[in-house]
Enzyme design. Structure first.
Site, PDB file in Angstrom:
ATOM      1  CB  CYS A 160      -0.866  -0.041   1.258  1.00  0.00           C
ATOM      2  SG  CYS A 160      -1.925   1.389   1.478  1.00  0.00           S
ATOM      3  CB  CYS A 208      -3.389   3.779  -5.330  1.00  0.00           C
ATOM      4  SG  CYS A 208      -4.614   2.983  -4.277  1.00  0.00           S
TER       5      CYS A 208
END
Ligand code: DGL
Length: 255
Positions: free
Chosen positions: A74, A185
């Site tokens: 992440c 992302c």
């Protein structure tokens, strides 16, 4: 710790599955435990302190499962917590993520590159430093996409609403020639088809999956933790939303 212990992979939700998929292919003999914190997604709109605490908590859950290394799959959690994690767990390899800006910039001279990511990732110093490395070689445009994580979490991967949202985000750049887009992302590769449709086929999309596979292998080797057995590894999935979240992650991993 033995080489058979699993590699832990975490994300704010289901996005890290895009990284886990690549890791399972690249390191087929490793065992993996994935923890997706879908109950608290999206992270990208929270404060640094909140993201840091949630990430610390996810790492604790993975270490309780006996993980020998942690992949923070992440970008947002990496920006908020990787330094503190490395400080706290000095004996455990901690692999973080950053937007794949390097390959996107280097693929062509004087290119124009858009980085799509969460607002948090784009406003952090870590990204500013990364951008500074390449700013003389390309025009780099930051494009925060705060809603995109929610589309992916609810499995809306291709819909008129999603296309409308993306068109709105790209509207200011409609008349510019864009060479490449960085999916900064880990949720965004799941909406790759919609993004490609909106920006056109000539724009190349880059994500972090390939780079992270190589990096995890290097780190495991450096720590003497690479699993050299010839037996295919196992994957365990955990999600803070319970069974429903785990089932969804499994479907996304194997589809
Ligand atoms: N997958 C996370 C990332 O790579 C999304 C963060 C979020 O939950 O907002 O940044």
């Amino acid at each position: 710790m033995t080489v058979e212990n699993p590699v832990g992979v975490l994300d704010s939700g289901v996005g890290g599955i895009s990284i886990l998929k690549a890791l399972v292919e690249f390191l087929p003999y490793e065992n993996f435990v994935f923890f997706g914190d879908s109950a608290n997604a999206p992270y990208g709109l929270k404060s640094r302190e909140e993201i840091r605490e949630l990430t610390m908590n996810s790492v604790k859950i993975l270490l309780e499962q006996g993980c020998k290394a942690i992949v923070v799959a992440c970008n947002t959690a990496t920006a908020a917590a990787i330094n503190d994690l490395r400080e706290k767990y000095r004996d455990i390899p901690m692999i973080g993520l950053e937007p794949a800006l390097k390959p996107a910039v280097l693929h062509k001279e004087n290119s124009r590159v858009i980085v799509m990511a969460t607002p948090f990732t784009l406003k952090e110093k870590k990204f500013e430093d990364l951008k500074n490395l390449y700013k003389d070689r390309a025009e780099i445009i930051s494009l925060p996409c705060p809603e995109l994580v929610r589309f992916v979490e609810r499995q809306e991967l291709y819909s008129p609403e999603l296309l409308h949202y993306l068109r709105k985000q790209f509207e200011p750049y409609r008349n510019l020639k864009i060479d490449a887009i960085v999916l900064g992302c880990t949720h965004f590769p799941f909406v790759r088809r919609a993004i490609q449709e909106v920006v056109g086929r000539d724009v190349i999309l880059y994500d972090s999956a390939l780079g992270v596979g190589r990096q995890v292998r290097r780190q495991l080797e450096a720590y003497g933790l690479l699993n050299t057995s010839q037996k295919r590894g196992e994957v365990q999935i955990l999600n803070s939303k319970g069974k429903e979240g785990e089932e969804l992650c499994r479907r996304m991993l194997y589809n």
